[in-house]
Design an enzyme around this catalytic site. Sequence first.
Site, mmCIF file in Angstrom:
data_model
loop_
_atom_site.group_PDB
_atom_site.id
_atom_site.type_symbol
_atom_site.label_atom_id
_atom_site.label_comp_id
_atom_site.label_asym_id
_atom_site.label_seq_id
_atom_site.Cartn_x
_atom_site.Cartn_y
_atom_site.Cartn_z
ATOM 1 N N ARG A 1 -48.208 16.292 54.380
ATOM 2 C CA ARG A 1 -46.537 16.669 54.151
ATOM 3 C C ARG A 1 -45.789 15.576 55.332
ATOM 4 O O ARG A 1 -46.501 15.283 56.291
ATOM 5 C CB ARG A 1 -46.113 18.190 54.545
ATOM 6 C CG ARG A 1 -47.147 18.805 53.632
ATOM 7 C CD ARG A 1 -46.358 19.867 53.445
ATOM 8 N NE ARG A 1 -47.240 21.089 52.235
ATOM 9 C CZ ARG A 1 -46.948 21.108 50.791
ATOM 10 N NH1 ARG A 1 -45.888 20.539 50.841
ATOM 11 N NH2 ARG A 1 -47.864 22.080 49.957
ATOM 12 N N ASP A 2 -44.645 15.100 55.495
ATOM 13 C CA ASP A 2 -44.102 14.294 55.830
ATOM 14 C C ASP A 2 -43.581 15.429 57.209
ATOM 15 O O ASP A 2 -43.199 16.466 56.777
ATOM 16 C CB ASP A 2 -42.415 14.303 54.926
ATOM 17 C CG ASP A 2 -42.285 12.677 56.210
ATOM 18 O OD1 ASP A 2 -42.285 11.423 55.520
ATOM 19 O OD2 ASP A 2 -41.486 12.424 56.836
ATOM 20 N N ASN B 1 -41.252 2.421 50.108
ATOM 21 C CA ASN B 1 -40.730 1.336 50.856
ATOM 22 C C ASN B 1 -41.083 0.383 51.759
ATOM 23 O O ASN B 1 -42.320 -0.150 52.397
ATOM 24 C CB ASN B 1 -40.045 2.333 52.504
ATOM 25 C CG ASN B 1 -39.254 3.519 51.464
ATOM 26 O OD1 ASN B 1 -38.126 2.789 50.962
ATOM 27 N ND2 ASN B 1 -39.269 4.275 52.679
ATOM 28 N N VAL C 1 -43.353 3.141 59.123
ATOM 29 C CA VAL C 1 -44.965 2.876 59.099
ATOM 30 C C VAL C 1 -45.552 1.883 58.819
ATOM 31 O O VAL C 1 -45.038 2.068 57.971
ATOM 32 C CB VAL C 1 -45.235 4.170 59.150
ATOM 33 C CG1 VAL C 1 -46.907 4.608 59.393
ATOM 34 C CG2 VAL C 1 -44.209 5.426 60.225
ATOM 35 N N HIS D 1 -47.792 3.472 52.748
ATOM 36 C CA HIS D 1 -47.648 4.839 51.755
ATOM 37 C C HIS D 1 -46.572 4.726 50.636
ATOM 38 O O HIS D 1 -45.668 4.410 50.712
ATOM 39 C CB HIS D 1 -46.782 5.823 53.393
ATOM 40 C CG HIS D 1 -46.152 5.657 53.567
ATOM 41 N ND1 HIS D 1 -45.988 4.340 54.806
ATOM 42 C CD2 HIS D 1 -44.606 5.643 53.866
ATOM 43 C CE1 HIS D 1 -44.799 3.960 55.494
ATOM 44 N NE2 HIS D 1 -43.728 5.075 54.340
ATOM 45 N N HIS E 1 -44.647 7.863 48.694
ATOM 46 C CA HIS E 1 -43.629 9.285 48.913
ATOM 47 C C HIS E 1 -43.600 10.268 47.489
ATOM 48 O O HIS E 1 -43.316 9.271 46.612
ATOM 49 C CB HIS E 1 -41.926 8.703 49.279
ATOM 50 C CG HIS E 1 -42.087 8.807 50.531
ATOM 51 N ND1 HIS E 1 -41.404 8.544 51.793
ATOM 52 C CD2 HIS E 1 -41.888 6.690 51.113
ATOM 53 C CE1 HIS E 1 -41.335 7.829 52.995
ATOM 54 N NE2 HIS E 1 -41.854 7.251 52.462
#
Length: 114
Positions: free
Chosen positions: A29-30, A87, A96, A100, A102
């Site tokens: 989880r973010d 992104n 980061v 990744h 999302h």
Amino acid sequence: MTDCIFCKIANGELGTDLIYEDEQVVAFRDLNPQAPIHVLVIPRRHVATLNDLDAADSDLIGRMYLAARSLAVREGIAERGYRTLINCNAEAGQTVFHLHLHLLGGRPMGWPPG
Ligand code: 5GP
Ligand code: ZN
């Protein structure tokens, strides 16, 4: 990479709860969620950006998306709808530099994105 926060998370060094794991991919989880459901799906291997994948990584990126789909089902947002996004680099807002994906859901999403 020793100084990469997501490598540390994938290695279990930070004690972050991994909500999905396979040989190549983990998810968690973010820390600063932008929706009721906000999960990050990452490769175990350090890859800085989407630009750094090549044809040999098609299985890896496929696994990342299939993991996101499975998590959407598990989190109860598959039918309502959800968004997946990556992104890439500064103008897209990547902060980061470990690839990744999302997974966002649990509220209506605006379009176009900001
Ligand atoms: P980006 O802007 O690079 O696409 O997204 C990076 C995401 O990582 C952000 O949503 C941010 O909240 C999340 N994040 C940064 N550091 C950590 C961390 O240490 N733990 C977790 N769980 N998420 C993090
Ligand atoms: Zn890394």
